[in-house]
Design an enzyme around this catalytic site. Structure first.
Site, PDB file in Angstrom:
ATOM      1  N   ARG A  99       0.877  -1.183   0.000  1.00  0.00           N
ATOM      2  CA  ARG A  99       0.000   0.000   0.000  1.00  0.00           C
ATOM      3  C   ARG A  99       0.908   1.225   0.000  1.00  0.00           C
ATOM      4  O   ARG A  99       1.681   1.414   0.944  1.00  0.00           O
ATOM      5  CB  ARG A  99      -0.913  -0.012   1.228  1.00  0.00           C
ATOM      6  CG  ARG A  99      -1.665   1.286   1.427  1.00  0.00           C
ATOM      7  CD  ARG A  99      -2.762   1.181   2.458  1.00  0.00           C
ATOM      8  NE  ARG A  99      -3.896   0.440   1.944  1.00  0.00           N
ATOM      9  CZ  ARG A  99      -5.111   0.448   2.474  1.00  0.00           C
ATOM     10  NH1 ARG A  99      -5.355   1.166   3.562  1.00  0.00           N
ATOM     11  NH2 ARG A  99      -6.074  -0.261   1.948  1.00  0.00           N
ATOM     12  N   HIS A 126      -7.218   0.689  -6.511  1.00  0.00           N
ATOM     13  CA  HIS A 126      -7.380  -0.188  -5.344  1.00  0.00           C
ATOM     14  C   HIS A 126      -7.943  -1.509  -5.896  1.00  0.00           C
ATOM     15  O   HIS A 126      -9.114  -1.844  -5.674  1.00  0.00           O
ATOM     16  CB  HIS A 126      -8.326   0.470  -4.338  1.00  0.00           C
ATOM     17  CG  HIS A 126      -8.283  -0.130  -2.955  1.00  0.00           C
ATOM     18  ND1 HIS A 126      -7.502  -1.229  -2.636  1.00  0.00           N
ATOM     19  CD2 HIS A 126      -8.937   0.211  -1.812  1.00  0.00           C
ATOM     20  CE1 HIS A 126      -7.678  -1.518  -1.361  1.00  0.00           C
ATOM     21  NE2 HIS A 126      -8.533  -0.674  -0.830  1.00  0.00           N
ATOM     22  N   GLN A 129      -9.691  -4.205  -3.671  1.00  0.00           N
ATOM     23  CA  GLN A 129     -11.029  -3.764  -3.274  1.00  0.00           C
ATOM     24  C   GLN A 129     -12.027  -4.053  -4.387  1.00  0.00           C
ATOM     25  O   GLN A 129     -13.124  -4.562  -4.138  1.00  0.00           O
ATOM     26  CB  GLN A 129     -10.996  -2.257  -2.966  1.00  0.00           C
ATOM     27  CG  GLN A 129     -12.324  -1.674  -2.548  1.00  0.00           C
ATOM     28  CD  GLN A 129     -12.766  -2.172  -1.189  1.00  0.00           C
ATOM     29  OE1 GLN A 129     -12.001  -2.146  -0.242  1.00  0.00           O
ATOM     30  NE2 GLN A 129     -13.997  -2.645  -1.081  1.00  0.00           N
ATOM     31  N   ASP A 215     -17.391   6.596  -1.788  1.00  0.00           N
ATOM     32  CA  ASP A 215     -16.112   6.507  -1.070  1.00  0.00           C
ATOM     33  C   ASP A 215     -15.925   7.858  -0.377  1.00  0.00           C
ATOM     34  O   ASP A 215     -16.639   8.822  -0.678  1.00  0.00           O
ATOM     35  CB  ASP A 215     -14.992   6.226  -2.099  1.00  0.00           C
ATOM     36  CG  ASP A 215     -13.595   6.092  -1.486  1.00  0.00           C
ATOM     37  OD1 ASP A 215     -13.487   5.953  -0.243  1.00  0.00           O
ATOM     38  OD2 ASP A 215     -12.612   6.125  -2.256  1.00  0.00           O
ATOM     39  N   CYS A 255     -16.418   1.129   0.160  1.00  0.00           N
ATOM     40  CA  CYS A 255     -15.200   0.360   0.462  1.00  0.00           C
ATOM     41  C   CYS A 255     -14.840   0.409   1.944  1.00  0.00           C
ATOM     42  O   CYS A 255     -14.164  -0.479   2.438  1.00  0.00           O
ATOM     43  CB  CYS A 255     -14.041   0.879  -0.373  1.00  0.00           C
ATOM     44  SG  CYS A 255     -13.795   2.672  -0.214  1.00  0.00           S
ATOM     45  N   ARG A 283     -13.174  -8.948   1.152  1.00  0.00           N
ATOM     46  CA  ARG A 283     -11.765  -8.596   0.959  1.00  0.00           C
ATOM     47  C   ARG A 283     -10.875  -9.791   1.271  1.00  0.00           C
ATOM     48  O   ARG A 283      -9.844  -9.995   0.637  1.00  0.00           O
ATOM     49  CB  ARG A 283     -11.379  -7.403   1.852  1.00  0.00           C
ATOM     50  CG  ARG A 283     -11.992  -6.067   1.469  1.00  0.00           C
ATOM     51  CD  ARG A 283     -11.482  -5.582   0.109  1.00  0.00           C
ATOM     52  NE  ARG A 283     -10.039  -5.635   0.030  1.00  0.00           N
ATOM     53  CZ  ARG A 283      -9.212  -4.696   0.503  1.00  0.00           C
ATOM     54  NH1 ARG A 283      -9.697  -3.613   1.044  1.00  0.00           N
ATOM     55  NH2 ARG A 283      -7.891  -4.826   0.386  1.00  0.00           N
TER      56      ARG A 283
END
Ligand code: CP
Ligand code: NVA
Length: 296
Positions: A99, A126, A129, A215, A255, A283
Site C-alpha cells: 500500500r 485499489h 477492493q 467513497d 469500500c 476482501r
C-alpha cells in the site's frame, strides 16, 4: 504476473480470479494448503484496518506465512530506493503486496521483483477492493446488464471499480463534481467493455441503478483538502432521498472506512440493502482468489 491495476489480468484473468474468490469463500478448506511454504510480505505506507487484517488472515488460511512491514521501518524512497527494496525483499519473499502513495513506486517494484507484486491501494487504483466489490455485487444479482453508479471522487477506488464492473458487463456511471472525474484513460479503458457515463448530475445518474457506491471525499493523504472538499462534494452525499431514486432492491456499497454524515448518511450505511460489511468480508475471500490466481 503482477496485480497493480485491475486491467493487468485482462478480462479472462479477472474472471478467473473472481471465480477463485467465490470458490475460496464457498470451500475454504479445499485451499487450506495452497500456499504452503510461501512467505507473503504485506507492506503499508498508510493506515489500514480491512486490508491489513483480511490479507494476513487470507495468507494464513491458505497455509502461507504473512509478514507485515510498515514504512516506518523500510523508508521506501527515502531510506532506500524502491528498486533496491524490491530486489532485496524478492530474495526472501514469494509474494509482495504493498500500500503506497505513488503508484509509480509499485511500477518500479513490479519491474524489479520476480515475485508477483500486488497493489494494496495507491493513488491510482485499489484493485483488491474492486475484486471484493464485484464478488459482493455478484452475490445479489446477475451482473451483465446491471447498472452501477459510483458517486464522489473519481480516484483510486473509482478507477479500479469502473474497470472491474465494465469487464463483467455492468453499465458504469460516475457522478463526480467538476474537476474530480476519473482519469480519461480509465473511462476509455472501461468503455472497451461496457457503457460508461461520467456526469456531474448525481440525481440523473442514480435513476435506474442497481448498485450505488461511494467513497470518502478526502482520501488518505488529502486531509489538508478535507474542508474544501466537504464544500465541493456537499451535493454528492448519498442520503435516503438519493438512494430512493435507485431501482427497487438496489444495493448500497462503500469500500470503508466511511465518514458517516459526509459522503453517506447513517440511514443508507445501515440500510437493509447496504452490503458494506459483506464487502469487507469479501476482501479476505478475494485476496485468496488473487493469491491463488497469481501463484498456481
Ligand atoms: N477498504 C479498505 O481498503 O480499508 P482499509 O483502508 O481499512 O484497509
Ligand atoms: N479513496 C480512499 C479509499 C480507502 C480504502 C483512500 O485512498 O483513502
Amino acid at each position: 504476473m503482477n496485480y497493480l491495476r485491475v486491467g493487468d489480468l485482462g478480462q479472462d484473468g479477472f474472471l478467473n480470479a473472481l471465480d477463485l474468490s467465490i470458490r475460496a469463500k464457498r470451500d475454504p478448506a479445499h485451499f487450506g494448503s495452497a500456499l504452503a511454504g510461501y512467505e507473503v510480505g504485506l507492506f503499508y505506507m498508510k493506515p489500514s484496518t480491512r486490508t491489513r487484517v483480511s490479507t494476513e488472515v487470507a495468507v494464513s488460511q491458505l497455509g502461507g506465512r504473512p509478514m507485515t512491514l510498515r514504512n516506518e521501518e523500510v523508508g521506501l524512497g527515502k531510506r532506500e530506493a524502491p528498486a533496491d527494496v524490491a530486489r532485496t525483499l524478492d530474495r526472501y519473499l514469494d509474494v509482495l503486496a504493498l500500500r503506497v502513495f505513488e503508484h509509480e513506486h509499485l511500477d518500479i517494484i513490479g519491474a524489479h521483483a520476480k515475485a508477483p507484486v500486488i497493489n494494496l491501494l495507491s493513488d491510482l487504483e485499489h484493485p483488491c477492493q474492486a475484486l471484493a466489490d464485484v464478488q459482493t455485487m455478484s452475490e445479489s444479482r446477475s451482473l451483465p446488464g446491471s447498472v452501477l453508479t459510483f458517486i464522489g471522487d473519481g480516484n483510486n477506488v473509482c478507477h479500479s471499480l469502473m474497470m472491474a464492473a465494465a469487464m463483467l458487463g455492468v453499465e458504469v456511471r460516475v457522478a463526480a463534481p467538476e474537476g474530480y472525474e476519473p482519469l480519461p484513460e480509465y473511462v476509455e479503458a472501461a468503455s472497451q467493455y461496457s457503457s460508461v457515463l461520467v456526469t456531474a448530475d448525481v440525481n440523473a445518474a442514480v435513476e435506474g441503478s442497481d448498485f450505488v457506491y461511494t467513497d470518502v471525499w478526502a482520501s488518505m493523504g488529502q486531509e489538508d483538502e478535507a474542508a474544501e472538499r466537504r464544500r465541493l462534494f456537499e451535493a454528492y452525499r448519498v442520503d435516503e432521498k438519493l438512494f430512493e431514486r435507485a431501482n427497487d432492491g438496489a444495493i448500497f456499497l462503500h469500500c470503508l472506512p466511511a465518514h458517516r454524515g459526509e459522503e453517506v448518511t447513517d440511514g443508507v450505511a445501515d440500510h437493509p440493502r447496504s452490503r458494506i460489511f459483506d464487502q469487507a468480508e469479501n476482501r479476505m475471500h478475494s485476496f485468496k482468489g488473487i493469491l491463488l490466481y497469481l501463484t498456481q
